[in-house]
Enzyme design. Sequence first.
Site, short mmCIF file in Angstrom:
data_model
loop_
_atom_site.label_atom_id
_atom_site.label_comp_id
_atom_site.label_asym_id
_atom_site.label_seq_id
_atom_site.Cartn_x
_atom_site.Cartn_y
_atom_site.Cartn_z
N GLY A 202 50.13 32.19 7.71
CA GLY A 202 49.84 33.68 7.05
C GLY A 202 50.27 33.69 5.75
O GLY A 202 50.72 34.70 5.08
N ASP A 225 46.16 29.86 6.99
CA ASP A 225 45.83 31.26 7.24
C ASP A 225 44.28 31.53 7.71
O ASP A 225 43.68 30.34 7.80
CB ASP A 225 45.79 31.94 5.65
CG ASP A 225 46.40 33.50 5.74
OD1 ASP A 225 45.61 34.26 6.69
OD2 ASP A 225 47.18 33.86 5.16
N MET A 247 46.57 31.45 14.09
CA MET A 247 47.99 31.42 14.42
C MET A 247 47.99 31.55 16.25
O MET A 247 49.14 31.19 16.83
CB MET A 247 49.00 32.08 13.96
CG MET A 247 48.80 33.64 13.98
SD MET A 247 49.81 34.60 13.08
CE MET A 247 49.28 36.21 13.11
N LYS A 260 56.33 34.71 7.07
CA LYS A 260 57.18 35.47 6.01
C LYS A 260 56.27 36.68 6.20
O LYS A 260 55.18 37.02 5.73
CB LYS A 260 56.75 35.02 4.73
CG LYS A 260 56.95 35.77 3.58
CD LYS A 260 57.15 35.27 2.22
CE LYS A 260 55.57 34.76 2.10
NZ LYS A 260 54.64 35.77 1.71
N HIS A 264 56.51 41.66 11.98
CA HIS A 264 56.67 42.96 11.95
C HIS A 264 55.12 43.76 11.93
O HIS A 264 55.18 44.84 12.37
CB HIS A 264 57.39 43.46 10.89
CG HIS A 264 56.54 43.61 9.42
ND1 HIS A 264 56.98 42.67 8.50
CD2 HIS A 264 55.49 44.23 9.19
CE1 HIS A 264 56.02 42.82 7.47
NE2 HIS A 264 55.08 43.88 7.78
#
Length: 359
Positions: A202, A225, A247, A260, A264
Amino acid sequence: MALVHENEEVRSHEDMVGAFALLYHHLFSFIKPMALKCVVDLGIPDAIHRRGCAATVSCIAADTGVHATRIPDLRCLMKLLTTSGLFGAATTADGEVVYTLTAASSLVVGPRGLSNIVRFVAGPVSVTPFLDMPAWLRTAPAPDAPKSPFELTHGRSRWDPANADDDTMNDAAFAESQLLIEAVLSDHGDVFRGLTSLVDVGGGHGSFAKAVATAFPNIKCAVMDLPHVVADAPIADGSVQFVAGNMFESIPPADAVLLKYVLHCWGEDDCVKILRRCKDAIPARDAGGKVIITEMVLGSGPRDRNVAETEEMHSLFLTCISGVGREEHEWKKIFSDAGFSDYKITPVMGPISVIEVYP
């Protein structure tokens, strides 16, 4: 006379003065980000910086195009942000106030500063969903219901590809990423020592991976990505390889996987799925395998009221955009459920930490 409600103890005059001040402080707190956005949009931090990091209100007005008749209003604006710690102020011998940059206001100076974060967080796209928070809290979950207050307000997810056209949001993310890169590599570079390969999952256009490759030329770095992101990536210069992928399906093998500000964005079950794919991609711990995560760990950094309040506000902001703020015990459960044996948390910038997770 003391104020009292039925079934409540009588409060002293001093208590009520403090309560009144606290209530009004909360009520008017929305003015601080609006004032900060105003000075950023006017270019005031840059103007002060160009004048040697100190300038009078008249100089600030002249340099930023503020009309002479609005100088009293500008002075009011600067007084608020000085009282709240964003700027410093000193009075000269002739009674003139000189405004100076603080460590905080210096963060929004120049093209690499965090000014676009201010514009995004304090802008209407981010602010208006909070007006719909009562309706959101009363809405029962359903398959076709909005997944966040942001989606309730704007009719699309914060992570919808349609938002990619928002240059302010993208620039804000890039600027914050650059600041994080500098903090990690300058003070916590040991996280990458001993690695021979790293894949940034990502990682977008690869700014973090390129910085790692520059600092550690022996590390072979790759960025994975989604296909449309990789297709728009800069032309490879040989320092970083770009790989299209998902992913949730598989991750290229490497000594370490970097996540990174990824986890969240996802709920617990999805985080576990992502981390299991990461575990599949790395060797055993004694062979150097690990996952490197940069995220906010609520309660992990140096603790005072400002930090604690900032953490909780950021956590609520994530809730508003369908993200999740987590404490250490919540991260620990996710790591355990994904099959990892241990982890290490290193605070980097306040509550933002580097988490090394070991298989």
